[in-house]
Design a protein around this motif. Sequence first.
Motif, PDB file in Angstrom:
ATOM      1  N   LEU A 153     -29.182  12.801  27.189  1.00 12.70           N
ATOM      2  CA  LEU A 153     -29.371  14.026  27.213  1.00 12.70           C
ATOM      3  C   LEU A 153     -28.091  14.233  26.884  1.00 12.70           C
ATOM      4  O   LEU A 153     -27.369  14.515  27.718  1.00 12.70           O
ATOM      5  CB  LEU A 153     -30.459  15.560  26.818  1.00 12.70           C
ATOM      6  N   LYS A 154     -27.492  15.200  26.150  1.00 12.91           N
ATOM      7  CA  LYS A 154     -25.752  15.825  26.070  1.00 12.91           C
ATOM      8  C   LYS A 154     -26.989  18.099  25.814  1.00 12.91           C
ATOM      9  O   LYS A 154     -27.824  17.846  25.464  1.00 12.91           O
ATOM     10  CB  LYS A 154     -25.328  15.611  24.920  1.00 12.91           C
ATOM     11  N   SER A 156     -25.746  20.094  24.592  1.00 11.98           N
ATOM     12  CA  SER A 156     -25.548  20.150  23.238  1.00 11.98           C
ATOM     13  C   SER A 156     -27.056  19.807  22.564  1.00 11.98           C
ATOM     14  O   SER A 156     -27.654  21.370  21.568  1.00 11.98           O
ATOM     15  CB  SER A 156     -24.942  19.792  22.810  1.00 11.98           C
ATOM     16  N   GLN A 157     -28.357  19.446  23.071  1.00 10.54           N
ATOM     17  CA  GLN A 157     -28.984  19.327  22.832  1.00 10.54           C
ATOM     18  C   GLN A 157     -30.739  19.849  23.191  1.00 10.54           C
ATOM     19  O   GLN A 157     -31.610  19.951  23.369  1.00 10.54           O
ATOM     20  CB  GLN A 157     -29.958  17.725  23.409  1.00 10.54           C
ATOM     21  N   ALA A 160     -34.566  20.805  25.725  1.00  9.62           N
ATOM     22  CA  ALA A 160     -35.229  19.691  24.946  1.00  9.62           C
ATOM     23  C   ALA A 160     -36.419  19.236  26.054  1.00  9.62           C
ATOM     24  O   ALA A 160     -36.707  19.516  27.116  1.00  9.62           O
ATOM     25  CB  ALA A 160     -34.252  18.128  25.497  1.00  9.62           C
ATOM     26  N   PRO A 175     -35.235  17.039  21.029  1.00  7.37           N
ATOM     27  CA  PRO A 175     -34.518  18.502  21.685  1.00  7.37           C
ATOM     28  C   PRO A 175     -34.939  19.387  20.716  1.00  7.37           C
ATOM     29  O   PRO A 175     -35.631  19.343  19.923  1.00  7.37           O
ATOM     30  CB  PRO A 175     -33.355  18.367  20.792  1.00  7.37           C
ATOM     31  N   THR A 177     -36.007  23.775  19.923  1.00  4.35           N
ATOM     32  CA  THR A 177     -35.376  25.279  20.079  1.00  4.35           C
ATOM     33  C   THR A 177     -36.435  26.521  20.801  1.00  4.35           C
ATOM     34  O   THR A 177     -35.940  27.628  20.668  1.00  4.35           O
ATOM     35  CB  THR A 177     -34.430  26.024  18.543  1.00  4.35           C
TER      36      THR A 177
END
Length: 213
Positions: A153-154, A156-157, A160, A175, A177
């Motif tokens: 995972l990054k 930005s993700q 998650a 991921p 929100t």
Amino acid sequence: MHRPDLEIPIVPIFRSTAQQFRDIPFGISNSSAVLSHYNVTRNSICLFRLVDNEQLHLDAEDIENLDASKLSRFIQMHSLRWVTEYSPLIAAGLFNTMVQTHLLLIMNKTSPEYEKSLQQYREAAKLFQGQILFVLVDSGKGGNRKVISYFQLKESQLPALAIYESVNDKWDTLPITEVTVEKVQGFCDGFLKGTLLRDHDVEGDAEARKEEL
């Protein structure tokens, strides 16, 4: 805890340790009815876990040399809750539990949505008692970067969800929100049914990767 003689040295240690874990109920009993109800047949300290209905024991020979730090460590490693926050200390306890499927919510605890997300996540955990162990990973802690990297995972993700089956090293991520009971439940149901299950080509075997966590 059970012991006929409630004046032995372990009792004050047990009582003082209880003060450190305010969210865990502690009790001492030498009632034969209580011992029979919990199937306790000898002097022991028992830890009861809701997440997998497991009953763990420190028996007489262990109690003999027990001090406050050893008792605290035993509780920290094994007192899994509906949602257990990940730490290197708790990692061994996670992999030793009877529940082989683990769900991780990887999220920064300083996020404005954290409290609401945790509440929803905890409610979802109750739906999978004995099936899935729910874990929180604070992405704001530098020491947890290995966990995030493990699931590819990054930043930005995040936040998650990451689900992992320790028996055959299968895992998947999502991921997310907004954390809701419905989204968590749908992700878990899909994984348990095999509809989300997939292999990941990650270098090294399962045991080596467990040690990284």
